[in-house]
Design an enzyme around this catalytic site. Structure first.
Site, PDB file in Angstrom:
ATOM      1  CG  HIS A 264      -2.402   1.323   1.242  1.00  0.00           C
ATOM      2  ND1 HIS A 264      -3.513   0.910   1.631  1.00  0.00           N
ATOM      3  CD2 HIS A 264      -1.526   2.434   1.277  1.00  0.00           C
ATOM      4  CE1 HIS A 264      -3.631   2.114   1.455  1.00  0.00           C
ATOM      5  NE2 HIS A 264      -3.307   2.938   1.241  1.00  0.00           N
TER       6      HIS A 264
ATOM      7  CG  HIS B 110      -5.738   3.283   5.628  1.00  0.00           C
ATOM      8  ND1 HIS B 110      -4.397   3.557   5.954  1.00  0.00           N
ATOM      9  CD2 HIS B 110      -5.842   3.340   4.503  1.00  0.00           C
ATOM     10  CE1 HIS B 110      -3.896   4.253   4.661  1.00  0.00           C
ATOM     11  NE2 HIS B 110      -4.883   4.405   4.605  1.00  0.00           N
TER      12      HIS B 110
ATOM     13  CG  HIS C 237      -1.258   6.216  -2.498  1.00  0.00           C
ATOM     14  ND1 HIS C 237      -2.625   6.142  -2.893  1.00  0.00           N
ATOM     15  CD2 HIS C 237      -1.438   5.898  -1.467  1.00  0.00           C
ATOM     16  CE1 HIS C 237      -3.353   5.745  -2.116  1.00  0.00           C
ATOM     17  NE2 HIS C 237      -2.753   5.571  -1.262  1.00  0.00           N
TER      18      HIS C 237
ATOM     19  CG  ASP D 131      -1.026   6.349   2.826  1.00  0.00           C
ATOM     20  OD1 ASP D 131      -1.350   5.155   2.106  1.00  0.00           O
ATOM     21  OD2 ASP D 131      -1.372   6.247   3.714  1.00  0.00           O
TER      22      ASP D 131
ATOM     23  CD  GLU E 220      -7.138   5.960   6.037  1.00  0.00           C
ATOM     24  OE1 GLU E 220      -5.859   7.066   5.717  1.00  0.00           O
ATOM     25  OE2 GLU E 220      -7.593   6.734   4.612  1.00  0.00           O
TER      26      GLU E 220
ATOM     27  CG  HIS F 192      -8.022   3.762   0.821  1.00  0.00           C
ATOM     28  ND1 HIS F 192      -7.696   3.436  -0.768  1.00  0.00           N
ATOM     29  CD2 HIS F 192      -7.046   4.452   1.495  1.00  0.00           C
ATOM     30  CE1 HIS F 192      -6.200   3.496  -0.943  1.00  0.00           C
ATOM     31  NE2 HIS F 192      -5.645   4.345  -0.312  1.00  0.00           N
TER      32      HIS F 192
END
Length: 365
Positions: free
Chosen positions: A18, A227, A20, A284, A206, A203
């Site tokens: 995970h 998450h 980005h 993340d 979260e 996602h």
């Protein structure tokens, strides 16, 4: 026994499932790309830029956290920039022991200067491939729809995923502002992806409660949850996730930044692990969260209280949960299990055993 040092965790073989692309640039690269492209930034030096995007700081909410992407996306609108950023991300990950990585981003956010969506995908794949050639890290792509843009744009991203299935793209994700933007609104995108037997991660849990996780699983068909830190609020759903071996992509430091949890020592990942959940540990956003996988594992050890045995289980969970064919995951698991045997709770590393395990893994590939 004293805590193990960060350097120990940097030696461990690991995954990042995970991460980005647009949140994991080098600060220096943003400045150089902005200068070459004539783009104005909120600051012109590394410390100032990091402060402007709140790198590593508690932003108080997911929406505030996401504001930093307006800065990074400015410089990611050309082929040259996208290829460089993808290459550098994989290079940085390889340098800290990441062996397999799944990079996610939304191609639709990189078309402001006229790039076609196919160019955006192929350019990033080229950067990741070049890094694999140079540094030995295997990387795949997950393409994202954005909750707060439109279901139609998510369908376009799903069509891209279908087009690039088997060509480096291994999954579809829904990212963006979670509160007030339910995943089920994007059902056409999920339906298309699932009809084509493609992996889904979403996602959820979260910035919204466990109902968001239930929707991701039951309405959208998610195979992994991004998450999921609010899953503990629904014990029945938590046990469903455990029983069905649904991986959780935990990103501890990011969860503190977005105020999804109050502090690292209150993160539920230890509870999840103790119940048998398939917990994975991820970054993340390397830049915005100011972290690495090694740092996240080290913090999980020093602040969340995970033992080395727990850490090894999280690492193996990462390889088990990869969006890869079964036989490829099995090969990874055999090799990584052998290598992890060389790492001991007293902080020592059996270098000879580690070298032998790595050689055997290389020969097997």
């Amino acid at each position: 026994m004293s805590d193990l040092p960060l350097s120990f965790f940097e030696r461990l073989p690991k995954t990042d499932l995970h991460v980005h692309l647009d949140g994991s640039l080098r600060t220096e690269t943003i400045l150089e790309l902005a200068e070459s492209q004539g783009i104005e930034l909120p600051a012109t030096d590394v410390p100032g830029l990091r402060k402007a995007i709140h790198a590593g700081e508690n932003t108080g909410s997911l929406v505030k956290y996401l504001e930093a992407f307006a800065v990074t996306l400015k410089v990611m609108q050309t082929r040259e920039a996208l290829q460089r950023v993808a290459y550098e991300l994989a290079e940085d990950a390889a340098a800290e022991g990441v062996r397999y990585m799944e990079v996610r981003y939304a191609p639709l956010l990189h078309t402001e200067q006229g790039l076609r969506l196919t160019e955006v995908v192929e350019t990033v794949l080229r950067g990741l491939h070049d890094a694999e050639t140079d540094h030995g890290i295997e990387s795949k792509l997950i393409l994202c729809g954005i909750r707060n843009i439109s279901p139609q744009s998510s369908l376009e991203m799903a069509e891209l995923v279908v087009a690039y299935k088997g060509r480096g793209v291994v999954g579809f994700d829904l990212a963006g502002a979670e509160y007030d933007y339910p995943a089920k609104d994007h059902h056409e995108a999920f339906s298309l992806v699932r009809r084509n037997n493609i992996n889904v991660t979403i996602h959820a849990g979260e910035a919204y409660g466990p109902a968001s996780i239930a929707q991701a699983l039951h309405d959208c068909g998610a195979h992994r949850i991004g998450h999921g830190c609010r899953l503990r609020e629904d014990g029945d759903l938590l046990h469903y996730v455990v029983d069905h071996r649904i991986p959780l992509e935990c990103c501890p430091s990011s969860n503190v930044q977005t105020n999804a949890i109050e502090a690292l020592d209150t993160h539920p990942m230890r509870l999840y692990l103790n119940l048998g959940a398939r917990v994975t540990v991820n970054t993340d956003n390397r830049l915005i969260t100011d972290t690495t996988v090694s740092k996240e594992l080290w913090l999980a050890h020093t602040q969340v209280g995970l033992t080395l045995g727990d850490i090894k289980q999280c690492i193996l969970n990462g390889f088990k949960s990869a969006f890869l064919p079964f036989h490829e995951k099995r090969n990874y698991l055999r090799a990584i299990s052998d290598q992890l045997e060389a790492f001991h709770a007293d902080g020592s590393i059996d270098e000879d055993a580690l070298r032998t395990a790595r050689q055997q893994a290389a020969e097997a590939r």
